[in-house]
Enzyme design. Sequence first.
Site, PDB file in Angstrom:
ATOM      1  CG  MET A 163       4.539  -0.084   3.892  1.00 43.54           C
ATOM      2  SD  MET A 163       4.641   0.648   2.265  1.00 43.54           S
ATOM      3  CE  MET A 163       4.422  -0.786   1.243  1.00 43.54           C
ATOM      4  CD  GLN A 187       2.059  -2.126  11.826  1.00 44.47           C
ATOM      5  OE1 GLN A 187       2.901  -2.610  11.080  1.00 44.47           O
ATOM      6  NE2 GLN A 187       0.826  -1.853  11.438  1.00 44.47           N
ATOM      7  CB  CYS A 242       0.672  -8.977   8.900  1.00 43.15           C
ATOM      8  SG  CYS A 242       1.941  -9.717   7.858  1.00 43.15           S
ATOM      9  CG  ASN A 290      -4.077   0.583   4.164  1.00 44.68           C
ATOM     10  OD1 ASN A 290      -3.940  -0.634   4.264  1.00 44.68           O
ATOM     11  ND2 ASN A 290      -3.214   1.332   3.518  1.00 44.68           N
ATOM     12  N   GLY A 291      -5.615   0.918   1.632  1.00 44.11           N
ATOM     13  CA  GLY A 291      -5.779  -0.063   0.554  1.00 44.11           C
ATOM     14  C   GLY A 291      -6.006   0.578  -0.809  1.00 44.11           C
ATOM     15  N   GLY A 292      -5.871   1.906  -0.895  1.00 52.01           N
ATOM     16  CA  GLY A 292      -6.239   2.591  -2.133  1.00 52.01           C
ATOM     17  C   GLY A 292      -5.100   2.919  -3.085  1.00 52.01           C
ATOM     18  CB  ALA A 308       1.107   0.941   2.104  1.00 52.37           C
ATOM     19  NE  ARG A 309      -0.108  -1.760  -2.567  1.00 48.68           N
ATOM     20  CZ  ARG A 309      -1.115  -2.187  -3.318  1.00 48.68           C
ATOM     21  NH1 ARG A 309      -0.877  -3.014  -4.295  1.00 48.68           N
ATOM     22  NH2 ARG A 309      -2.356  -1.779  -3.089  1.00 48.68           N
TER      23      ARG A 309
HETATM   24  C1  LIG Z   1       6.421  -4.355   0.986  1.00 53.60           C
HETATM   25  C2  LIG Z   1       5.242  -4.209   1.902  1.00 53.60           C
HETATM   26  C3  LIG Z   1       5.452  -4.177   3.269  1.00 53.60           C
HETATM   27  C4  LIG Z   1       4.373  -4.017   4.135  1.00 53.60           C
HETATM   28  N1  LIG Z   1       4.610  -3.965   5.474  1.00 53.60           N
HETATM   29  C5  LIG Z   1       3.582  -3.702   6.327  1.00 53.60           C
HETATM   30  C6  LIG Z   1       3.814  -3.515   7.707  1.00 53.60           C
HETATM   31  O1  LIG Z   1       4.959  -3.606   8.197  1.00 53.60           O
HETATM   32  N2  LIG Z   1       2.750  -3.245   8.495  1.00 53.60           N
HETATM   33  C7  LIG Z   1       1.475  -3.130   7.998  1.00 53.60           C
HETATM   34  O2  LIG Z   1       0.548  -2.856   8.743  1.00 53.60           O
HETATM   35  N3  LIG Z   1       1.236  -3.319   6.686  1.00 53.60           N
HETATM   36  C8  LIG Z   1       2.243  -3.579   5.848  1.00 53.60           C
HETATM   37  N4  LIG Z   1       1.998  -3.723   4.511  1.00 53.60           N
HETATM   38  C9  LIG Z   1       0.618  -3.558   4.012  1.00 53.60           C
HETATM   39  C10 LIG Z   1       0.350  -2.086   3.742  1.00 53.60           C
HETATM   40  O3  LIG Z   1       0.488  -1.321   4.921  1.00 53.60           O
HETATM   41  C11 LIG Z   1      -1.052  -1.836   3.214  1.00 53.60           C
HETATM   42  O4  LIG Z   1      -1.993  -2.335   4.131  1.00 53.60           O
HETATM   43  C12 LIG Z   1      -1.320  -2.463   1.853  1.00 53.60           C
HETATM   44  O5  LIG Z   1      -0.217  -2.345   0.993  1.00 53.60           O
HETATM   45  C13 LIG Z   1      -2.527  -1.798   1.210  1.00 53.60           C
HETATM   46  O6  LIG Z   1      -2.384  -0.388   1.170  1.00 53.60           O
HETATM   47  P1  LIG Z   1      -1.914   0.385  -0.153  1.00 53.60           P
HETATM   48  O7  LIG Z   1      -2.946   0.108  -1.198  1.00 53.60           O
HETATM   49  O8  LIG Z   1      -1.835   1.829   0.220  1.00 53.60           O
HETATM   50  O9  LIG Z   1      -0.596  -0.194  -0.550  1.00 53.60           O
HETATM   51  C14 LIG Z   1       3.045  -3.897   3.630  1.00 53.60           C
HETATM   52  C15 LIG Z   1       2.855  -3.943   2.246  1.00 53.60           C
HETATM   53  C16 LIG Z   1       3.918  -4.089   1.388  1.00 53.60           C
HETATM   54  C17 LIG Z   1       3.667  -4.107  -0.096  1.00 53.60           C
END
Ligand SMILES: Cc1cc2nc3c(=O)[nH]c(=O)nc-3n(C[C@H](O)[C@H](O)[C@H](O)COP(=O)(O)O)c2cc1C
Length: 438
Positions: free
Chosen positions: A1, A70, A99, A197-199, A224-225
């Site tokens: 992220m 990445q 992205c 991913n996305g959960g 991620a979050r």
């Molecule tokens: C602040 C922030 C930065 C992110 N940066 C990246 C990144 O650098 N590369 C990437 O593949 N996804 C990035 N994402 C997306 C997350 O990797 C992920 O796909 C998305 O938040 C959904 O997953 P989650 O529900 O676990 O958050 C970012 C998301 C957020 C909120």
Amino acid sequence: MVRIGTLPMRLLALRFGADIVYSEELIDWKFLRSKRRYNEILHTVDFVDQTDGTIVFRTSEEEKEKVVLQLGTCSPDRALKVAKLVEKDVAAIDINMGCPKEFSIKGGMGVALMQNLDKACCILKTLVDNLSIPVTCKIRILDTKEKTLEVVQKLAQTGIKAIAIHGRTRDERPQHAVHHDIIKYVSQNISIPVIANGGSKEIEKYADILKFKEMTGCKSVMIARAAEWNCSIFRKEGMLDMDQVIREYLKLAVLFDNSPSNTKYCVQNILRELQETPRGRKFLDCQTLEQICEIWDLGDYCRNKQSEYQKLGIQGRWQVCPDELEPPNKKAKCGDINLNDVFQMKVCFIRANYNDLNLPKSQLHAWVGKNGYKVPTYETHQVEKLFRSILTLNGKKYTSTFWEKNKKFAEQGAALVALYHLGLITEEELIKLGSIIK
Ligand SMILES: Cc1cc2nc3c(=O)[nH]c(=O)nc-3n(C[C@H](O)[C@H](O)[C@H](O)COP(=O)(O)O)c2cc1C
């Protein structure tokens, strides 16, 4: 992220139980401006931007077998050049094709690659054919499971070792429900491992990770979050409370000399709404690692570590300042500048230390306004691609002998020298900010 996946947070995730960590997305052409250096003091490998000395990517032995770099790219050549630079330092290379940000799409990167599959496949194949480490990619779903599978099949034919799928379409945002069914359909119909991913919205504890894994039928889960908010989500033994997580994070931030602004950003994303509390507001005023650490009773730890590093000769940006920043013909050209009666000092301006409101020039101009003086003037000199500014205030002149990469930075550097001579910033503070080295 972006801004979250820097070394201290990645190590924290691994220590809490994550199996693999990803770097933040790094843009290929920016990475190519960097030079690889082994940092003898931190025992890290640093990729240092040659134009301004900032760290583009820092990694350590502890994560070597587990860190995925990445990349944001739209060019097979550039992607390969970067991958070759880091091939010996990371476990795998991932291409971000998920992205949806305007910056990525306009540059033909991120989710734009899903509309240009030939290019996407060419990038992946080039990497697969020329690297000794695994290559993966991360995508978003399309609006049907069949279309998503078709894309994944094409990408898989390049020889990638795994694919991460964010279960939302290009136009869906985090508040939209994640499509478990599409991820599941793809994972059941493709031979390479799928990382779901996305959960994060439904992941509040470790057991929820397993639930998400089961619902998507995947080999692994990428978080991620939920990890950004509380990285101990990876702990099988149960989560730690927020303050414990912040303390563990800060220890790593100090240990790896992470920048104060990046550290602050990560802590802000752990605190979230608690930034509105008195302690949160105190934290928001912090500018140095030491000030942040003090709030979590790590002030001594930070001071001791920083003084240990200083004794060993860590020099912040000075250490990584590339030789090229010293213009070869500096002396000759400097002859043109009359430096008699100019207060001179070698300080560098590090943008990451300031927000938009507390820049050295803003601080100086606020003081000037309060005291009823005339606004200072700046006279900037350029030698090749380097800049140095002389600031005049009340008939006195100030300049930094450090050549900056642009006019704005040169003016800020001169303002720092003026602030110092006016007693508005101390030498100790400048040392802590990494702007001056003793
Ligand atoms: C602040 C922030 C930065 C992110 N940066 C990246 C990144 O650098 N590369 C990437 O593949 N996804 C990035 N994402 C997306 C997350 O990797 C992920 O796909 C998305 O938040 C959904 O997953 P989650 O529900 O676990 O958050 C970012 C998301 C957020 C909120």
